[in-house]
Write a protein that holds these residues in place. Structure first.
Motif, PDB file in Angstrom:
ATOM      1  N   ASN A   1       5.301  24.436  -2.913  1.00 33.26           N
ATOM      2  CA  ASN A   1       3.875  24.787  -2.931  1.00 33.26           C
ATOM      3  C   ASN A   1       3.178  24.372  -4.230  1.00 33.26           C
ATOM      4  N   GLN A   2       3.923  24.254  -5.310  1.00 36.28           N
ATOM      5  CA  GLN A   2       3.298  23.984  -6.601  1.00 36.28           C
ATOM      6  C   GLN A   2       3.219  22.501  -6.930  1.00 36.28           C
ATOM      7  N   LYS A   3       4.310  21.774  -6.754  1.00 38.42           N
ATOM      8  CA  LYS A   3       4.288  20.352  -7.071  1.00 38.42           C
ATOM      9  C   LYS A   3       5.384  19.607  -6.330  1.00 38.42           C
ATOM     10  N   VAL A   4       5.296  18.286  -6.383  1.00 45.80           N
ATOM     11  CA  VAL A   4       6.270  17.414  -5.740  1.00 45.80           C
ATOM     12  C   VAL A   4       7.207  16.871  -6.812  1.00 45.80           C
ATOM     13  N   GLU A   5       8.519  16.929  -6.537  1.00 47.73           N
ATOM     14  CA  GLU A   5       9.507  16.418  -7.481  1.00 47.73           C
ATOM     15  C   GLU A   5      10.350  15.344  -6.810  1.00 47.73           C
ATOM     16  N   LEU A   6      10.897  14.446  -7.617  1.00 49.14           N
ATOM     17  CA  LEU A   6      11.707  13.349  -7.103  1.00 49.14           C
ATOM     18  C   LEU A   6      13.166  13.766  -6.942  1.00 49.14           C
ATOM     19  N   THR A   7      13.780  13.340  -5.849  1.00 46.96           N
ATOM     20  CA  THR A   7      15.223  13.455  -5.704  1.00 46.96           C
ATOM     21  C   THR A   7      15.875  12.325  -6.507  1.00 46.96           C
ATOM     22  N   GLN A   8      17.201  12.289  -6.517  1.00 48.12           N
ATOM     23  CA  GLN A   8      17.879  11.187  -7.204  1.00 48.12           C
ATOM     24  C   GLN A   8      17.517   9.852  -6.569  1.00 48.12           C
ATOM     25  N   ALA A   9      17.466   9.832  -5.230  1.00 46.86           N
ATOM     26  CA  ALA A   9      17.061   8.609  -4.533  1.00 46.86           C
ATOM     27  C   ALA A   9      15.616   8.263  -4.865  1.00 46.86           C
ATOM     28  N   GLY A  10      14.778   9.290  -4.997  1.00 44.29           N
ATOM     29  CA  GLY A  10      13.379   9.067  -5.345  1.00 44.29           C
ATOM     30  C   GLY A  10      13.209   8.458  -6.714  1.00 44.29           C
ATOM     31  N   GLN A  11      14.045   8.881  -7.665  1.00 42.35           N
ATOM     32  CA  GLN A  11      13.983   8.322  -9.014  1.00 42.35           C
ATOM     33  C   GLN A  11      14.354   6.846  -9.015  1.00 42.35           C
ATOM     34  N   LEU A  12      15.381   6.493  -8.250  1.00 40.43           N
ATOM     35  CA  LEU A  12      15.785   5.089  -8.142  1.00 40.43           C
ATOM     36  C   LEU A  12      14.687   4.268  -7.488  1.00 40.43           C
ATOM     37  N   PHE A  13      14.102   4.836  -6.439  1.00 41.41           N
ATOM     38  CA  PHE A  13      13.060   4.109  -5.711  1.00 41.41           C
ATOM     39  C   PHE A  13      11.813   3.953  -6.568  1.00 41.41           C
ATOM     40  N   GLU A  14      11.476   4.967  -7.377  1.00 38.42           N
ATOM     41  CA  GLU A  14      10.300   4.886  -8.241  1.00 38.42           C
ATOM     42  C   GLU A  14      10.420   3.701  -9.192  1.00 38.42           C
ATOM     43  N   HIS A  15      11.585   3.554  -9.820  1.00 39.61           N
ATOM     44  CA  HIS A  15      11.781   2.454 -10.763  1.00 39.61           C
ATOM     45  C   HIS A  15      11.579   1.107 -10.075  1.00 39.61           C
ATOM     46  N   SER A  16      12.175   0.941  -8.905  1.00 40.72           N
ATOM     47  CA  SER A  16      12.049  -0.329  -8.181  1.00 40.72           C
ATOM     48  C   SER A  16      10.618  -0.559  -7.710  1.00 40.72           C
ATOM     49  N   ALA A  17       9.961   0.515  -7.267  1.00 43.07           N
ATOM     50  CA  ALA A  17       8.585   0.387  -6.786  1.00 43.07           C
ATOM     51  C   ALA A  17       7.657  -0.078  -7.902  1.00 43.07           C
ATOM     52  N   ARG A  18       7.852   0.447  -9.122  1.00 42.34           N
ATOM     53  CA  ARG A  18       7.015   0.027 -10.256  1.00 42.34           C
ATOM     54  C   ARG A  18       7.252  -1.441 -10.578  1.00 42.34           C
TER      55      ARG A  18
ATOM     56  N   GLN B   1      -6.649  11.975  -2.508  1.00 44.20           N
ATOM     57  CA  GLN B   1      -8.000  11.699  -3.006  1.00 44.20           C
ATOM     58  C   GLN B   1      -8.030  10.404  -3.811  1.00 44.20           C
ATOM     59  N   LYS B   2      -7.024  10.191  -4.662  1.00 45.97           N
ATOM     60  CA  LYS B   2      -6.977   8.974  -5.475  1.00 45.97           C
ATOM     61  C   LYS B   2      -6.720   7.729  -4.636  1.00 45.97           C
ATOM     62  N   CYS B   3      -6.032   7.908  -3.515  1.00 52.61           N
ATOM     63  CA  CYS B   3      -5.742   6.776  -2.618  1.00 52.61           C
ATOM     64  C   CYS B   3      -6.841   6.569  -1.569  1.00 52.61           C
ATOM     65  N   PHE B   4      -7.861   7.466  -1.572  1.00 52.45           N
ATOM     66  CA  PHE B   4      -8.985   7.392  -0.625  1.00 52.45           C
ATOM     67  C   PHE B   4      -8.502   7.477   0.823  1.00 52.45           C
ATOM     68  N   ILE B   5      -7.548   8.392   1.060  1.00 53.76           N
ATOM     69  CA  ILE B   5      -7.075   8.679   2.409  1.00 53.76           C
ATOM     70  C   ILE B   5      -6.971  10.192   2.554  1.00 53.76           C
TER      71      ILE B   5
ATOM     72  N   LYS C   1       0.827  -1.209   0.000  1.00 54.41           N
ATOM     73  CA  LYS C   1       0.000   0.000   0.000  1.00 54.41           C
ATOM     74  C   LYS C   1       0.860   1.257   0.000  1.00 54.41           C
ATOM     75  N   THR C   2       1.989   1.215   0.708  1.00 54.38           N
ATOM     76  CA  THR C   2       2.889   2.363   0.751  1.00 54.38           C
ATOM     77  C   THR C   2       3.476   2.635  -0.635  1.00 54.38           C
ATOM     78  N   LEU C   3       3.863   1.574  -1.331  1.00 56.93           N
ATOM     79  CA  LEU C   3       4.388   1.740  -2.690  1.00 56.93           C
ATOM     80  C   LEU C   3       3.326   2.340  -3.609  1.00 56.93           C
ATOM     81  N   GLN C   4       2.083   1.880  -3.473  1.00 54.54           N
ATOM     82  CA  GLN C   4       1.000   2.401  -4.303  1.00 54.54           C
ATOM     83  C   GLN C   4       0.768   3.886  -4.037  1.00 54.54           C
ATOM     84  N   CYS C   5       0.809   4.265  -2.765  1.00 58.42           N
ATOM     85  CA  CYS C   5       0.627   5.675  -2.400  1.00 58.42           C
ATOM     86  C   CYS C   5       1.773   6.529  -2.944  1.00 58.42           C
TER      87      CYS C   5
END
Length: 295
Positions: free
Chosen positions: A54-71, A25-29, A6-10
């Motif tokens: 305030n405008q949007k959320v961006e990935l760090t380098q670690a976030g980019q690596l984690f995104e690939h593995s999470a998918r 809203q999309k995660c219903f939480i 569930k954490t990966l999905q969020c």
């Protein structure tokens, strides 16, 4: 490290929406709950995954690596669920299907037949351009996709051809080229050209073939909507190339369609990832498409 699915999905929903409120809203939480989930995830990993503003959320380098593995992890989890639930035959499950917008009206018959044959399967359709479908497959976000050939990632994807349609030049009534029996690439050079968005397979095909013919198209406008593209041609804002089925739907408009020489075709296909086995639901769609193609 123990990270719930569930954490990966969020996390991936947040990456896709780039906004905590929309993701919650999309995660219903609630938004505070989502913030705590992401905070605990970062604490567990010992890395900051997101840059928050305030405008949007961006990935760090670690976030980019984690995104690939999470998918990859979520994709494998989805496939495991599908395999387990269909051990005794395809009675339920979920099909993550990619569709290019221009193809949607052409595949309704196949999807209707699929729905009747496998009523227990949920169809989750995602609209992308051709390149977007390829990326989603490689990210393990889709099981299978409809697109036009050729693909960009030819060595990483497998395809099953479905059908092909002629590509026709689209001109406004009274255009100087409308008097010709057929057109070639050189005919387009003096005129503004209206092309599809860059992630469309058809845009890549047109660019590749025009360059091969030694022609640099004067691209004036781009659109991801064939009806808007046709409306711009009708308003004499430029010329374009459209698949024959789309031209047939525009037969009442003030447009003229001419064949190309050499002839070009729009080749439609189902594509999937070569390194992963098809889910039962995706395999069933592929088999049904083969049956209809063979008739």
């Amino acid at each position: 490290m123990n990270i719930p699915i569930k954490t990966l999905q969020c996390f991936l929903t947040l990456v896709e929406t780039e906004n905590f409120t929309r993701a919650a809203q999309k995660c219903f939480i609630t938004q505070p709950t989502l913030s705590k989930i992401i905070q605990r995830l970062e604490e567990s990993l010992g890395e900051t995954l997101l840059i928050r503003n305030n405008q949007k959320v961006e990935l760090t380098q670690a976030g980019q690596l984690f995104e690939h593995s999470a998918r990859e992890i979520l994709g494998q989890w989805h496939r495991l669920q599908e395999d387990m639930s269909n051990l005794s035959g395809l009675k339920s499950g979920r099909l993550r299907l990619g569709v290019c917008p221009m193809m949607s009206s052409l595949i309704i018959g196949l999807l209707t037949s699929y729905r009747k044959r496998y009523p227990g399967v949920e169809l989750h359709m995602h609209e992308y351009g051709g390149f977007g479908c390829e990326q989603a497959l490689l990210n393990n976000s889709l099981d299978i996709a409809f697109t036009a050939l050729p693909t960009t990632h030819e060595t990483e994807l497998v395809n099953q051809p479905l059908t092909k349609y002629p590509l026709l030049a689209c001109l406004p009534e009274g255009h100087p080229l409308a008097e010709k029996d057929h057109l070639n690439w050189q005919d387009f050079q003096p005129y503004p050209f209206i092309l599809y968005n860059e992630d469309f397979s058809l845009a890549k095909l047109i660019n590749r073939l025009s360059r091969k013919a030694g022609v640099q198209l004067n691209i004036a406008f781009r659109s991801g909507q064939w009806d808007f593209l046709a409306a711009m041609v009708e308003a004499d804002m430029g010329v374009a190339i459209l698949p024959e089925p789309i031209c047939n739907r525009l037969s009442t408009s003030k447009l003229v369609f001419k064949p190309m020489q050499p002839a070009m075709t729009w080749d439609l296909a189902l594509i999937w990832r070569q390194s992963l086995p098809l889910t039962p639901a995706a395999k069933a769609l592929l088999e049904l498409s083969k049956q209809k193609t063979e008739r």
